[in-house]
Design an enzyme around this catalytic site. Structure first.
Site, short mmCIF file in Angstrom:
data_model
loop_
_atom_site.label_atom_id
_atom_site.label_comp_id
_atom_site.label_asym_id
_atom_site.label_seq_id
_atom_site.Cartn_x
_atom_site.Cartn_y
_atom_site.Cartn_z
N LYS A 35 -25.74 -42.87 -33.42
CA LYS A 35 -25.25 -43.63 -34.57
C LYS A 35 -24.13 -44.54 -34.09
CE LYS A 35 -21.56 -40.59 -35.70
NZ LYS A 35 -20.69 -39.89 -36.59
N LYS B 61 -27.09 -28.75 -35.29
CA LYS B 61 -26.21 -27.58 -35.30
C LYS B 61 -26.99 -26.39 -35.87
CE LYS B 61 -21.74 -29.86 -35.91
NZ LYS B 61 -20.93 -29.28 -34.83
N GLU C 259 -11.58 -33.33 -40.84
CA GLU C 259 -11.16 -33.30 -39.44
C GLU C 259 -9.64 -33.23 -39.39
OE1 GLU C 259 -13.93 -35.90 -36.78
OE2 GLU C 259 -13.63 -36.98 -38.66
N ASP D 142 -19.14 -43.85 -40.78
CA ASP D 142 -19.10 -42.94 -39.63
C ASP D 142 -19.62 -41.56 -39.99
OD1 ASP D 142 -18.47 -42.40 -36.90
OD2 ASP D 142 -16.66 -41.32 -37.55
N HIS E 105 -24.24 -38.03 -41.36
CA HIS E 105 -24.10 -36.57 -41.47
C HIS E 105 -24.17 -36.05 -42.90
CE1 HIS E 105 -23.07 -36.98 -37.37
NE2 HIS E 105 -21.76 -37.12 -37.48
N LYS F 224 -10.14 -37.80 -41.97
CA LYS F 224 -9.47 -37.49 -40.70
C LYS F 224 -8.02 -37.13 -40.96
CE LYS F 224 -12.17 -40.30 -37.48
NZ LYS F 224 -12.53 -39.17 -36.61
#
Lengths: 477, 477
Positions: free
Chosen positions: B158, B192, B226, B245, B250, B338
């Site tokens: 990506k 995952k 994050e 992002d 995701h 983040k």
């Protein structure tokens, strides 16, 4: 301390205070209630015994503080206990002694300068229930003191009868002197925290509430295994057996809690008993043909009870179905035994969708030991292959709640009886319904003991290939 | 070792081998695959870099063995890695260098005396995707070697486009030279173990399978927090932001896995992508009015990326509903940021019955860290009062499966790409559907940044009372 409704002034009258149950369960529970300051300051305890035994002697021989840290008693609490307790020598079957008892109760009320509720706890052989209850009646001990609204209540231990007929008789006689409101039939299993949790769990967890029927549940297994044999209860037990001792009360009550329709409020005692009664009524009477009944006796039992011809079952398992829309054709298996490998009481609910009956999830209520709940889940096994694995999620009471927060079942029994709350006691209708369900099995067992199996001590129970040694002269040749 | 389908002889060609992602994820994954003996003996690796760097230099600077016990490499495995790897100096945007690459591939195949599959891994800036893919085409690197059935495959990182238009363009150009079968768009979240488990869990647990709709689920929350800021990715990140992002790939993929209709087989890649695509298509395009969008930037971000006028969001949350019978009106909240308090990715499913919306159970998929599942239950709080308590049941992968059984997501990505299994990669339709959902938000953000909030480092995210310092000269006055 715990906030509970203020308890009323009460005189406990304990019949059989030197007996096993009173000593192991009741007196430690009273000690604990005193310690926690839960009893009204005007509380008295009268111990009734045929033996001449003093308060000091009695309390010395009881392991009062088994529930305490390090089993050590608090001397201040003990002192309060001694102060509240008085013993009277008394033969409960004799009519004359009841005047003494009445006089004692009056004396206590005079001393406290008030009318007090009376709570008669009967931990005496079932054979003497009838004369004792008659004596209560003839001596007006079934009434509270005259001038105020104090009440007399009767707290009785199982067994409630020996079969359907005798239970009916006992209930009839008791009802002559005590209204249903005054009678508290102890099933201490109902007072266990883990059992009380069953309705709370069913009521408050939307995940499970919506799955509680035959569309989602494929089986229910209720099991109570004991490691001990008959111990000090040999004579009593050999007359009773597992079906009467455990299934008729504890296990059918558990079954009812798990499967009954939930009343609007689970805290409304009447609604709760109505729902439980309706459930028990929807179980057809069980017989050897429809319930896949297995009974068995452990090796060495006959020697232990000194009855070489005993056919008393120390193990029983049976499978039933409930005749209701909710539970149609869901097999419910009940199983109990003594001298088995492990001490363990559980209720296991197996979830499966009709489309994929082999893919299941199991929800287990662990009644004891290690009280809690576990759920089996199926997850992907980590790795490149697409394999699945059954894993367990666990909740343990011990891990979450500190020990002192658990009242023992007998503390709960006493507190509720003092409060007059019937929620955790068995009604006469429930007792009769349970006998009604089991009577055909008792009748079949009367006719023959061909089906009695044996099993090894410490095993998982009988296998069908191990019939017990026949009691030859009691059988047709 | 693990039994997986035999992998075919393959040449990896890694563009951007000295880049952050290759070094942190890809090379350690290859090391691990070599160690576990999972690669075909005829496997070669070609590293492409504009810098003049030797195999030894490259491997020395990589923390290859972060996944190993004590981070220590096995020298035998390293030796095999060195032997398989060769580096070529190469500028991917220059047309001329591709002949060198082709020659290298031919040399390797000669040496191995066989045709080998080719797997081009593109970990290069998105701006150069287009020329690189054109170069692949013009030099016939999109074909396998001529004489056998070997195939060439393209493994791309990506972002897949910058918005709906650019994604369409990129897909169009790529499709000129590579069929959809040849393209593997990495969304390493899908690889995952905990994410792969979502479908397994939904498919195999009858408890939850029957509850997976708006009748029983009242909310879904998908969150990826994050702790780190932008770190070494400042320039890249400032052009991209959290929505592009994290959300576009995701989080919308996670959402699809949780809510899509289950195909008959969850191992059929085509059926799986069809179901996922159908789900994404049933989410109406989101805008500022219908999705309760919040975007924010952490304090100090502008200094960190050396862009005092940056309006790039480092935090975004939005709430959507799915236009389907199964999910009507269930609010689904997506949230990522983040520099937040904790590193934590979870999917929380809230169960409630419409009759009692306030009584809920929560099922949490913990994607990372402490991978596992927990379920909130409500139980009776021990004691005389009828109080309830929320308790947690937990399953942790770590507690049940040993560490070596977990393949890292990039190992899975590589193995599946070598096998040609598209299950865990994003299709072009999915990529476009995700952009389609988010495009109105991107458009709104182009028009104004009035709505941009700020939040403190290490906080839980923005509160509505903290608008970011306006970028005055970029706004209408």
């Amino acid at each position: 301390m715990r906030v509970i409704d203020k308890l009323e002034p009460t005189i406990f009258v304990i019949f059989g205070i030197t007996g096993d149950l009173a000593q192991r369960k009741l007196l430690p529970a009273i000690y604990h209630l005193i310690k926690d300051g839960l009893l009204h300051e005007h509380t008295a305890i009268v111990g009734v015994s045929r033996r001449d035994i003093t308060v000091a002697e009695l309390l010395n021989q009881v392991e009062l503080c088994v529930l305490e840290a390090d089993n050590v008693c608090d001397e201040t609490v003990l002192e309060k206990f001694r102060y509240k307790l008085r013993m009277i020598r008394f033969d409960p079957v004799k009519d004359d002694d009841y005047d003494t008892l009445l006089q004692t109760l009056n004396d206590i009320e005079d001393k406290h300068d008030m009318c007090m509720n009376r709570l008669y706890y009967l931990s005496i052989p079932p054979q003497v229930y009838e004369p004792v209850i008659r004596n209560f009646g003839t001596h007006h001990l079934n009434e509270g003191c005259q001038h105020k609204k104090a009440v007399s209540r009767l707290l009785v231990e199982k067994p409630f009868g020996y079969d359907l007929e005798s239970a009916k008789d006992l209930i009839e006689i008791t009802s002559r002197y005590f209204s249903e409101d005054q009678i508290f039939r102890i099933d201490h299993y109902l007072a266990k925290e883990t059992v009380q949790n069953i309705l709370v769990f069913r009521n408050h967890n939307p995940i499970f509430t919506s799955l509680w029927d035959h569309h989602h549940i494929s089986a229910i297994d209720i099991s109570l295994s004991e490691q001990l044999g008959v111990e000090g209860r040999a004579e009593f037990y050999d007359n009773v057996g597992a079906l009467r001792d455990i299934v008729q009360n504890h296990l059918l009550q558990l079954l009812a809690l798990v499967t009954m329709e939930l009343p609007k409020s689970i805290h409304n005692s009447a609604a709760l008993h109505q729902a439980k009664q309706a459930l028990l009524a929807s179980i057809p009477p069980l017989n050897m043909a429809n319930a896949n009944v297995t009974r068995a006796q452990y090796v060495g039992y006959r020697e232990e009870v000194k009855n070489p011809r005993s056919t008393t079952e120390t193990f029983v398992s049976l499978t039933l179905t409930i005749d209701s829309e909710r539970w149609q054709s869901v097999p419910i298996t009940i199983r109990t035994g003594k001298a088995l490998k492990a001490k363990r009481s559980t209720i296991v609910i197996t979830f499966a969708s009709p489309a994929e009956p082999d893919t299941t999830n199991k929800l287990t209520f662990r009644i004891q030991p290690n009280e809690g709940i576990d759920v089996e889940l199926i997850v992907k096994r980590p790795g490149f292959e697409d394999k699945i694995e059954i894993v367990q999620m666990d909740f343990s009471y011990r891990g979450v709640f500190s020990e002192p927060e658990h009242p023992d079942a007998y503390e709960r029994v006493l507190v509720d009886a003092i409060k007059g709350d019937h929620s955790l006691f068995a009604t006469s209708e429930e007792v009769l319904a349970a006998w009604h369900i089991l009577q055909p099995i008792l009748d079949a067992w009367e006719r023959t003991d061909d089906d009695l199996l044996i099993y090894e001590l410490g095993s998982d129970g009988p296998s069908a290939s191990m019939p017990a040694a026949p009691v030859t002269d009691s059988q047709p040749t």
